[in-house]
Write an enzyme that holds these catalytic residues in place. Structure first.
Site, PDB file in Angstrom:
ATOM      1  N   ASN A   1       0.751  -0.948   0.154  1.00 18.10           N
ATOM      2  CA  ASN A   1      -0.312  -0.278  -0.284  1.00 18.10           C
ATOM      3  C   ASN A   1       0.851   1.479   0.019  1.00 18.10           C
ATOM      4  O   ASN A   1       1.111   1.436   1.350  1.00 18.10           O
ATOM      5  CB  ASN A   1      -0.858   0.007   0.808  1.00 18.10           C
ATOM      6  N   ILE A   2       1.178   1.660  -1.218  1.00 16.60           N
ATOM      7  CA  ILE A   2       2.253   3.199  -1.362  1.00 16.60           C
ATOM      8  C   ILE A   2       0.902   4.139  -1.681  1.00 16.60           C
ATOM      9  O   ILE A   2       0.533   4.182  -2.073  1.00 16.60           O
ATOM     10  CB  ILE A   2       2.608   3.207  -3.268  1.00 16.60           C
TER      11      ILE A   2
ATOM     12  N   CYS B   1      16.013   4.388   0.903  1.00 16.67           N
ATOM     13  CA  CYS B   1      15.245   3.501   1.398  1.00 16.67           C
ATOM     14  C   CYS B   1      16.004   2.805   1.858  1.00 16.67           C
ATOM     15  O   CYS B   1      17.001   3.009   2.315  1.00 16.67           O
ATOM     16  CB  CYS B   1      13.908   2.749   0.582  1.00 16.67           C
TER      17      CYS B   1
END
Length: 232
Positions: free
Chosen positions: A130-131, A155
């Protein structure tokens, strides 16, 4: 006459053999000492070279690459990467993981005057990815503001979350989707996710078109490179 000539040739051969034996004997006496000295000099040189190389050795972070003028991407920087990052003269770091930034990294930022922009995006695996579009949008605004350049986006591995942000940036630069996905896959490799690429494909850039964008990879019909700096 022939006998005399034969004796003369035999004498010459004996003389040459004696000279060769004498030279060989002389060489055997001096070679070990020379070898020892040469080896000593070579060892000293190796130590000196290793010391110099050790001082100048720069290690980029995992998956490091240049995205555009003043924009870089990578995996999580380790302390061993700090010397390399100093050469980039960074103003900002965009960090896309939810975990707190390590103390060593914060100290590095403080001592080098680098600002941290922390956008925590959970690193779920498929099919539970779920971005958050709003978070990517806010991170993009930081990327587009040249006052934050040079900036590095990272990241954990520099693959998925970083790949999504860079992919959306490419859409703003008017890259065709096949090229955007080629770049994403080059960094994600075997870990490429269909959901990430789907997110980039569906990402709506219409609300961001008013923001000035540096089209350094695009050329106008007259061949002039368009560089539109962020106006204060």
């Amino acid at each position: 006459m022939q006998v005399a000539e034969a004796q003369q040739v035999q004498l010459q051969n004996q003389k040459q053999q004696h000279q060769h034996h004498h030279h060989h004997h002389h060489t055997q006496e001096t070679t070990p000492m020379c070898k020892k000295k040469i080896q000593q000099v070579q060892d000293e040189n190796k130590v000196a070279v290793a010391a110099v190389e050790g001082e100048d050795l720069l290690i980029p972070p995992l998956n490091f690459a240049m995205v555009d003028n003043g924009i870089f991407r990578s995996g999580f920087p380790e302390p061993s990467n700090f010397s390399f990052l100093q050469t980039l003269r960074l103003r900002s770091i965009i960090y896309l993981c939810p975990e707190p930034y390590p103390e060593a990294n914060l100290e590095f930022l403080k001592s080098n005057g680098i600002k941290l922009y922390h956008f925590g995006i959970e690193g779920h695996k498929e099919p539970f990815v779920n971005i958050p579009e709003d978070t990517i949008r806010e991170a993009l605004k930081v990327v587009l503001d040249v006052r934050n350049h040079p900036v590095i986006i990272h990241c954990k591995r520099g693959k998925h979350r970083t790949g999504c942000l860079v992919g959306c940036y490419r859409k703003l630069q008017k890259w065709c989707l096949s090229s955007v996905f080629d770049e994403y896959q080059r960094f994600a490799a075997a870990k490429a996710r269909v959901s990430d690429q789907r997110f980039v494909e569906l990402f709506d850039i219409s609300s961001m078109k008013h923001l000035p964008i540096s089209f350094s990879c695009l050329k106008s019909s007259k061949g002039i490179i368009l560089l539109l700096p962020f106006l204060e």
